[in-house]
Write a protein that holds these residues in place. Sequence first.
Motif, PDB file in Angstrom:
ATOM      1  N   PRO A 392       0.804  -1.220   0.000  1.00  0.00           N
ATOM      2  CA  PRO A 392       0.000   0.000   0.000  1.00  0.00           C
ATOM      3  C   PRO A 392       0.837   1.270   0.000  1.00  0.00           C
ATOM      4  N   TYR A 393       2.144   1.138   0.202  1.00  0.00           N
ATOM      5  CA  TYR A 393       3.013   2.312   0.198  1.00  0.00           C
ATOM      6  C   TYR A 393       3.480   2.692  -1.214  1.00  0.00           C
ATOM      7  N   ALA A 394       3.040   1.985  -2.217  1.00  0.00           N
ATOM      8  CA  ALA A 394       3.480   2.260  -3.590  1.00  0.00           C
ATOM      9  C   ALA A 394       3.249   3.725  -3.956  1.00  0.00           C
ATOM     10  N   GLY A 395       4.310   4.379  -4.444  1.00  0.00           N
ATOM     11  CA  GLY A 395       4.229   5.770  -4.860  1.00  0.00           C
ATOM     12  C   GLY A 395       4.335   6.774  -3.739  1.00  0.00           C
ATOM     13  N   ARG A 396       4.348   6.327  -2.492  1.00  0.00           N
ATOM     14  CA  ARG A 396       4.402   7.245  -1.350  1.00  0.00           C
ATOM     15  C   ARG A 396       5.837   7.719  -1.147  1.00  0.00           C
ATOM     16  N   THR A 397       6.020   8.996  -0.832  1.00  0.00           N
ATOM     17  CA  THR A 397       7.336   9.533  -0.525  1.00  0.00           C
ATOM     18  C   THR A 397       7.613   9.360   0.959  1.00  0.00           C
ATOM     19  N   LEU A 398       8.705   8.671   1.270  1.00  0.00           N
ATOM     20  CA  LEU A 398       9.093   8.415   2.651  1.00  0.00           C
ATOM     21  C   LEU A 398      10.439   9.071   2.946  1.00  0.00           C
ATOM     22  N   SER A 399      10.651   9.384   4.213  1.00  0.00           N
ATOM     23  CA  SER A 399      11.917   9.958   4.672  1.00  0.00           C
ATOM     24  C   SER A 399      12.727   8.899   5.393  1.00  0.00           C
ATOM     25  N   GLY A 400      14.033   8.908   5.125  1.00  0.00           N
ATOM     26  CA  GLY A 400      14.931   7.983   5.809  1.00  0.00           C
ATOM     27  C   GLY A 400      15.279   6.796   4.940  1.00  0.00           C
ATOM     28  N   ALA A 401      16.558   6.542   4.811  1.00  0.00           N
ATOM     29  CA  ALA A 401      17.019   5.439   3.969  1.00  0.00           C
ATOM     30  C   ALA A 401      18.078   4.629   4.698  1.00  0.00           C
ATOM     31  N   VAL A 402      17.943   3.309   4.635  1.00  0.00           N
ATOM     32  CA  VAL A 402      18.957   2.407   5.182  1.00  0.00           C
ATOM     33  C   VAL A 402      20.110   2.338   4.198  1.00  0.00           C
ATOM     34  N   ARG A 403      21.297   2.703   4.648  1.00  0.00           N
ATOM     35  CA  ARG A 403      22.479   2.683   3.781  1.00  0.00           C
ATOM     36  C   ARG A 403      23.276   1.388   3.922  1.00  0.00           C
ATOM     37  N   THR A 404      23.419   0.896   5.164  1.00  0.00           N
ATOM     38  CA  THR A 404      24.176  -0.332   5.403  1.00  0.00           C
ATOM     39  C   THR A 404      23.564  -1.038   6.596  1.00  0.00           C
ATOM     40  N   THR A 405      23.500  -2.355   6.519  1.00  0.00           N
ATOM     41  CA  THR A 405      23.070  -3.179   7.640  1.00  0.00           C
ATOM     42  C   THR A 405      24.188  -4.149   7.992  1.00  0.00           C
ATOM     43  N   TRP A 406      24.503  -4.241   9.286  1.00  0.00           N
ATOM     44  CA  TRP A 406      25.499  -5.192   9.768  1.00  0.00           C
ATOM     45  C   TRP A 406      24.812  -6.220  10.660  1.00  0.00           C
ATOM     46  N   LEU A 407      25.150  -7.464  10.499  1.00  0.00           N
ATOM     47  CA  LEU A 407      24.673  -8.536  11.362  1.00  0.00           C
ATOM     48  C   LEU A 407      25.884  -9.135  12.074  1.00  0.00           C
ATOM     49  N   ARG A 408      25.914  -9.001  13.387  1.00  0.00           N
ATOM     50  CA  ARG A 408      27.060  -9.429  14.196  1.00  0.00           C
ATOM     51  C   ARG A 408      28.377  -8.912  13.613  1.00  0.00           C
ATOM     52  N   GLY A 409      28.360  -7.634  13.215  1.00  0.00           N
ATOM     53  CA  GLY A 409      29.569  -6.959  12.765  1.00  0.00           C
ATOM     54  C   GLY A 409      29.919  -7.139  11.305  1.00  0.00           C
ATOM     55  N   VAL A 411      28.868  -6.822   7.257  1.00  0.00           N
ATOM     56  CA  VAL A 411      27.943  -6.166   6.338  1.00  0.00           C
ATOM     57  C   VAL A 411      27.067  -7.215   5.664  1.00  0.00           C
ATOM     58  N   VAL A 412      25.765  -6.967   5.648  1.00  0.00           N
ATOM     59  CA  VAL A 412      24.833  -7.872   4.975  1.00  0.00           C
ATOM     60  C   VAL A 412      24.702  -7.431   3.526  1.00  0.00           C
ATOM     61  N   ASP A 413      25.084  -8.301   2.623  1.00  0.00           N
ATOM     62  CA  ASP A 413      24.934  -8.069   1.186  1.00  0.00           C
ATOM     63  C   ASP A 413      23.757  -8.915   0.710  1.00  0.00           C
ATOM     64  N   VAL A 414      22.641  -8.273   0.375  1.00  0.00           N
ATOM     65  CA  VAL A 414      21.446  -9.037   0.008  1.00  0.00           C
ATOM     66  C   VAL A 414      21.615  -9.766  -1.321  1.00  0.00           C
ATOM     67  N   HIS A 415      22.693  -9.455  -2.041  1.00  0.00           N
ATOM     68  CA  HIS A 415      22.984 -10.173  -3.287  1.00  0.00           C
ATOM     69  C   HIS A 415      24.115 -11.194  -3.103  1.00  0.00           C
ATOM     70  N   GLY A 416      24.621 -11.283  -1.879  1.00  0.00           N
ATOM     71  CA  GLY A 416      25.701 -12.219  -1.591  1.00  0.00           C
ATOM     72  C   GLY A 416      25.197 -13.453  -0.875  1.00  0.00           C
ATOM     73  N   GLU A 417      26.056 -14.022  -0.054  1.00  0.00           N
ATOM     74  CA  GLU A 417      25.710 -15.249   0.656  1.00  0.00           C
ATOM     75  C   GLU A 417      25.073 -14.928   2.005  1.00  0.00           C
ATOM     76  N   PRO A 418      24.011 -15.638   2.363  1.00  0.00           N
ATOM     77  CA  PRO A 418      23.378 -15.393   3.664  1.00  0.00           C
ATOM     78  C   PRO A 418      24.182 -16.002   4.803  1.00  0.00           C
ATOM     79  N   PHE A 419      24.175 -15.329   5.960  1.00  0.00           N
ATOM     80  CA  PHE A 419      24.846 -15.895   7.129  1.00  0.00           C
ATOM     81  C   PHE A 419      24.011 -15.676   8.398  1.00  0.00           C
ATOM     82  N   GLY A 420      22.718 -15.463   8.241  1.00  0.00           N
ATOM     83  CA  GLY A 420      21.848 -15.366   9.400  1.00  0.00           C
ATOM     84  C   GLY A 420      21.779 -16.688  10.147  1.00  0.00           C
ATOM     85  N   ARG A 421      21.518 -16.596  11.446  1.00  0.00           N
ATOM     86  CA  ARG A 421      21.453 -17.789  12.292  1.00  0.00           C
ATOM     87  C   ARG A 421      20.025 -18.009  12.771  1.00  0.00           C
TER      88      ARG A 421
END
Length: 429
Positions: A392-409, A411-421
Motif C-alpha cells: 500500500p506504500y506504492a508511490g508514497r514519498t518516505l523519509s529515511g534510507a537504510v544505507r548499510t546493515t550489519w549482522l554481528r559486525g 555487512v549484509v549483502d542481500v545479493h551475496g551469501e546469507p549468514f543469518g542464524r
Amino acid sequence: MLVRDGRIEQVAAHGSLLAGDAHLTDLGECALLPGLVDTHVHVNEPGRTEWEGFATATRAAAAGGVTTIIDMPLNSIPPTTTLAGLAAKRGIAEGQAWVDLGFWGGAIPGNAGDLEPLHEAGVFGFKSFLAPSGVDEFPHVEQADLEKALAEQARIGALAIIHAEDPAVLAAAPQHPGVHYRDFLASRPDDAEAAAVARLLDTARRTGARVHILHVSSAAVLPLLAQARADGVQVTAETCPHYLTLTAEEVPDGDTAFKCCPPIRDESNRDRLWAALAAGEFIGVVSDHSPSTPNLKLLQSLGGSGDFAAAWGGIASLQLGLPAIWTEARRRGHTLADVVRWMSAGPASLVGLDGSKGAIAVGHDADLVAFDPDAEFSVDPAGLHHRNPVTPYAGRTLSGAVRTTWLRGRVVDVHGEPFGRQIRRPLPS
C-alpha cells in the motif's frame, strides 16, 4: 564503538579512539542505530512459498534495517503447531536467512499437549486466533480451547500472543462485499477488537497467563489494557506501521493492497494510537508482514475485482517499516531514539532477547544500521525484496534510507551469501 567476534566490545563518545582500532568506518551524516527486531513476520514457507519465503523475506528485512525476525506459525504448511512442523520450518530455513531468525509456535484446538515440547524446543511463545485465521490448517480457539491453552502456557511459563477479534461481533456486523473500503471497515468494527480483548483479559486474570495483544488497530482497547495492568494482569500490546501511518480516509475504493485484519481505521483513531505509543502503552511497533500472491489480493490493476471482502488480508511492509514510521514520527516531533525504542528495544524485550539484541551496548550482538534520516525516496514496489511486488506504500514519498546493515559486525549483502542464524528462546537465568 569497537566490535570484536560479532559483539560490541567498547562504546565511546563520538570522536574518541578505541583501543585496537584497525578498521574504521565513517558513516558521514548517517545515524547509527541498533538493528530492528521484528517479532511479527509471516514467512509462509514451506507450503505457501509463492506468497513469501525465507530468502525473500530476510533479504527484505536486511534491506529495511531489520536484523532479527520471529516467524509466525501460519500460513505455512504444516503450521508450527507440532515438533514436526517446527522441524520442517527449521530445516527449510537453514542456509537461506540473511538475518537472524526465530519461530513462534501455535496454540490451536487439540494441541495443548504439543505446547510444552515446542516450548522446550525453543519457540518464543504461542499464537492463537480468537476469530477465523483465514487458513483451514490453523483454526481459531473457542473459549474452552482458550482456557485450556492459557492455563497450560501459564504452567510452563510461555508467552501467549493473540489475534483478538470477536467472531460473534464480526458475524453481527454489516456485510456488504464490494470495492468500497467503508463497507469493509464496517464489517470489522472497533467493538470486535474490544470484545475479544475484554474476554482475553478476563481469561488471563483467571489463569495467570502472560498475554500479548497482536496488531492493535483500535484505540478502543486502550482503556481495557490500562485497567488490566492496574489489576496485575501480565499483558503487553503492539501496533503496526500501517495503523500509524495510513488512514481509512485515504484508502482508495478497490485498492485491496490496503486490506488487513483488523483494518486500517480513521485518522482520529490513528492519533489516539500515536498518543498511546508516546505514553509507553505499546511495547513495540512491528510489521505484521503478511503478503500473498497478487492474484489473491484481487488487485484491480491486474484485472481483479477489487472486492475487499474476498481479497486476502495482509500488508507487505517488512522493508519499509523504519522509513514509514520515521516519516510520521518526525512529523509529530518524535526522535530517532523513540523509533529505536519502539522498533528495536521493545520487541527485543518482548521475546527475551534484550540481553543480546535491540541496543548498542557492550556485550550485545553488533547488529547495526547506518540510517540517513534526511534522505527521501518514492516507494517503487519493483525495487522491494519481498517476493511479490504489492504494497500500500506504492508511490508514497518516505523519509529515511537504510544505507548499510550489519549482522554481528558483518555487512549484509542481500545479493551475496546469507549468514543469518536460527535463534531460540533464551532460557531463564
